[in-house]
Write a protein that holds these residues in place. Sequence first.
Motif, PDB file in Angstrom:
ATOM      1  N   LEU A   1       0.863  -1.189   0.000  1.00 39.46           N
ATOM      2  CA  LEU A   1       0.000   0.000   0.000  1.00 39.46           C
ATOM      3  C   LEU A   1       0.899   1.238   0.000  1.00 39.46           C
ATOM      4  O   LEU A   1       1.847   1.332   0.790  1.00 39.46           O
ATOM      5  CB  LEU A   1      -0.937  -0.013   1.202  1.00 39.46           C
ATOM      6  CG  LEU A   1      -1.865  -1.232   1.297  1.00 39.46           C
ATOM      7  CD1 LEU A   1      -2.845  -1.092   2.464  1.00 39.46           C
ATOM      8  CD2 LEU A   1      -2.643  -1.467  -0.001  1.00 39.46           C
ATOM      9  N   THR A   2       0.555   2.145  -0.873  1.00 46.14           N
ATOM     10  CA  THR A   2       1.439   3.304  -1.074  1.00 46.14           C
ATOM     11  C   THR A   2       1.160   4.446  -0.102  1.00 46.14           C
ATOM     12  O   THR A   2       2.027   5.239   0.206  1.00 46.14           O
ATOM     13  CB  THR A   2       1.225   3.870  -2.483  1.00 46.14           C
ATOM     14  OG1 THR A   2      -0.181   4.048  -2.667  1.00 46.14           O
ATOM     15  CG2 THR A   2       1.784   2.957  -3.541  1.00 46.14           C
ATOM     16  N   GLY A   3      -0.087   4.533   0.325  1.00 48.49           N
ATOM     17  CA  GLY A   3      -0.534   5.738   1.042  1.00 48.49           C
ATOM     18  C   GLY A   3      -1.377   6.568   0.101  1.00 48.49           C
ATOM     19  O   GLY A   3      -1.477   6.258  -1.087  1.00 48.49           O
TER      20      GLY A   3
ATOM     21  N   ALA B   1      -7.535   4.178   8.660  1.00 48.60           N
ATOM     22  CA  ALA B   1      -6.552   4.430   9.722  1.00 48.60           C
ATOM     23  C   ALA B   1      -5.664   3.206   9.927  1.00 48.60           C
ATOM     24  O   ALA B   1      -4.451   3.328  10.118  1.00 48.60           O
ATOM     25  CB  ALA B   1      -7.269   4.794  11.021  1.00 48.60           C
ATOM     26  N   ILE B   2      -6.247   2.018   9.856  1.00 47.47           N
ATOM     27  CA  ILE B   2      -5.440   0.800  10.028  1.00 47.47           C
ATOM     28  C   ILE B   2      -4.521   0.619   8.809  1.00 47.47           C
ATOM     29  O   ILE B   2      -3.359   0.226   8.947  1.00 47.47           O
ATOM     30  CB  ILE B   2      -6.342  -0.450  10.256  1.00 47.47           C
ATOM     31  CG1 ILE B   2      -7.184  -0.293  11.543  1.00 47.47           C
ATOM     32  CG2 ILE B   2      -5.507  -1.735  10.301  1.00 47.47           C
ATOM     33  CD1 ILE B   2      -6.416  -0.094  12.826  1.00 47.47           C
ATOM     34  N   ALA B   3      -5.022   0.976   7.630  1.00 47.13           N
ATOM     35  CA  ALA B   3      -4.179   0.881   6.424  1.00 47.13           C
ATOM     36  C   ALA B   3      -2.939   1.760   6.573  1.00 47.13           C
ATOM     37  O   ALA B   3      -1.855   1.410   6.103  1.00 47.13           O
ATOM     38  CB  ALA B   3      -4.981   1.291   5.191  1.00 47.13           C
ATOM     39  N   SER B   4      -3.092   2.887   7.257  1.00 46.19           N
ATOM     40  CA  SER B   4      -1.964   3.822   7.385  1.00 46.19           C
ATOM     41  C   SER B   4      -0.778   3.176   8.118  1.00 46.19           C
ATOM     42  O   SER B   4       0.365   3.544   7.893  1.00 46.19           O
ATOM     43  CB  SER B   4      -2.395   5.094   8.117  1.00 46.19           C
ATOM     44  OG  SER B   4      -2.473   4.856   9.510  1.00 46.19           O
TER      45      SER B   4
ATOM     46  N   PRO C   1       2.212   8.435   4.004  1.00 47.83           N
ATOM     47  CA  PRO C   1       1.123   8.851   4.876  1.00 47.83           C
ATOM     48  C   PRO C   1      -0.263   8.636   4.267  1.00 47.83           C
ATOM     49  O   PRO C   1      -0.399   8.641   3.048  1.00 47.83           O
ATOM     50  CB  PRO C   1       1.376  10.350   5.100  1.00 47.83           C
ATOM     51  CG  PRO C   1       2.419  10.753   4.136  1.00 47.83           C
ATOM     52  CD  PRO C   1       3.078   9.539   3.586  1.00 47.83           C
ATOM     53  N   VAL C   2      -1.227   8.407   5.128  1.00 52.81           N
ATOM     54  CA  VAL C   2      -2.624   8.249   4.700  1.00 52.81           C
ATOM     55  C   VAL C   2      -3.433   9.362   5.355  1.00 52.81           C
ATOM     56  O   VAL C   2      -3.365   9.551   6.569  1.00 52.81           O
ATOM     57  CB  VAL C   2      -3.186   6.864   5.114  1.00 52.81           C
ATOM     58  CG1 VAL C   2      -4.676   6.760   4.798  1.00 52.81           C
ATOM     59  CG2 VAL C   2      -2.426   5.738   4.423  1.00 52.81           C
TER      60      VAL C   2
END
Length: 429
Positions: A377-379, A395-398, A404-405
């Motif tokens: 995952l890139t952000g 938020a969990i993906a971040s 940054p997300v």
Amino acid sequence: MTHVKLHPASKGLKGTLSVPGDKSISHRAIIFSALAEGTSRISNFLDGEDCLRTIQAFREFGVRIERDGTDVTVHGQGIQSLQAPVNPIYFGNSGTTARLMSGVLSALPLFSTAYGDPSLSKRPMDRVVDPLSEMGAEITGRDNAQYLPLAYNGKKLKGTTVQMKVKSAQVKSAVLLAGMLAEGETVIYEKGITRNHTEMLMSQYGVSLDKQSNKLTIPGNQQPQASDLKVPGDISSAAFFIAAGVITPGSSITIENTGLNPTRDGIITALKKMGADIEVEQVEKVGHEPVGRVHVKTSELHGCTFEGELIPNLIDEIPILALAATQAEGTTYIRDAKELRVKETDRIRAVVDNLRALGADVEPLEDGMIINGSSRLTGGTVNSYGDHRIGMMGAIASIIAEGPVTIEDKDCINISYPGFFNHLHEVCK
Ligand code: S3P
């Protein structure tokens, strides 16, 4: 609109946390306590926006309810004591308030009206209006009472036989509540297994109900009796940290006081099927609900197919399950989940668009999605669309993203998980 920019957490999730009270049980605890005779004390109540709507609704009917954080005291004086509200009732974003209260409001001999926020105003209400009408309910509303606002010309309903057309605990509960207040017996044939908190709480509040496989029978004219209740932690909230622990390298985390009702624990079944290292320890029964600890460690996941009977058991956890699937080797199929189209937002679209925006390979299906893993995952930016569970998925993906997300409209997370960001900061080392 409120934004937050979150940065990746490189060292994994560590420690122990206890998630807030279960949303479904908190709503129902207020409903039964407010209709009951006597004073009920509820602890670990979810003080999220949705459950506060249910409290406010009963205050409009004259019920005295005191709240001190997550402790709530409800001074019930019985069904007969409720008074018609002067003003329209605001259900906010809460589908559970709208559906369950429809069962109550149509069955009390009082006139009331209700409306919701823009998201709730788009969600189908005919699923409760139709079976309640079969019991004699007089509900009018926008587009033939398909949508809020609704008006309830409340009256004594007649018990009847209701065949469930959707697999929905909200609809089942609306009919059960109406049946409890109606004249005569109500029989419900369920279409599939859905969360059974209403049934558990009926027993706790002295309401009789019989269940034989998919047939529920409830006698009418019943008056609930007050009860004290501790609400277990919400497995739907715990799910975000369970999945986070599984997919974040270097993690070892424990979530305490998690509700483990077998009609709700599908996320654990699903993640384990994908290879997750999750240990569940049932510690106690709180009322009729099993509660325990969930220990989670970083795991290698593989793609799986999720469909059929498991889906209602993890319906609210599909956004976070989809995020976990982006980190699994191989392909994950999620099917039979068309209900996601009518949640707080169209969650199939919201999950697919947002995960793609973060660099994942996800395809929508009419009733689910296909996730090809594993992806880095890139952000990027996650639009929550005002949906708490989409915001928490972002938020969990971040945590695992490379950049940054940004979560747009992060405040909607307060609907089910006030304190979410504090917990996230506590466990992200
Ligand atoms: C709920 C039931 C589910 C769930 C919702 C809460 C409940 O909805 O998605 O968040 O408390 O009964 P459906 O009954 O519409 O499936």
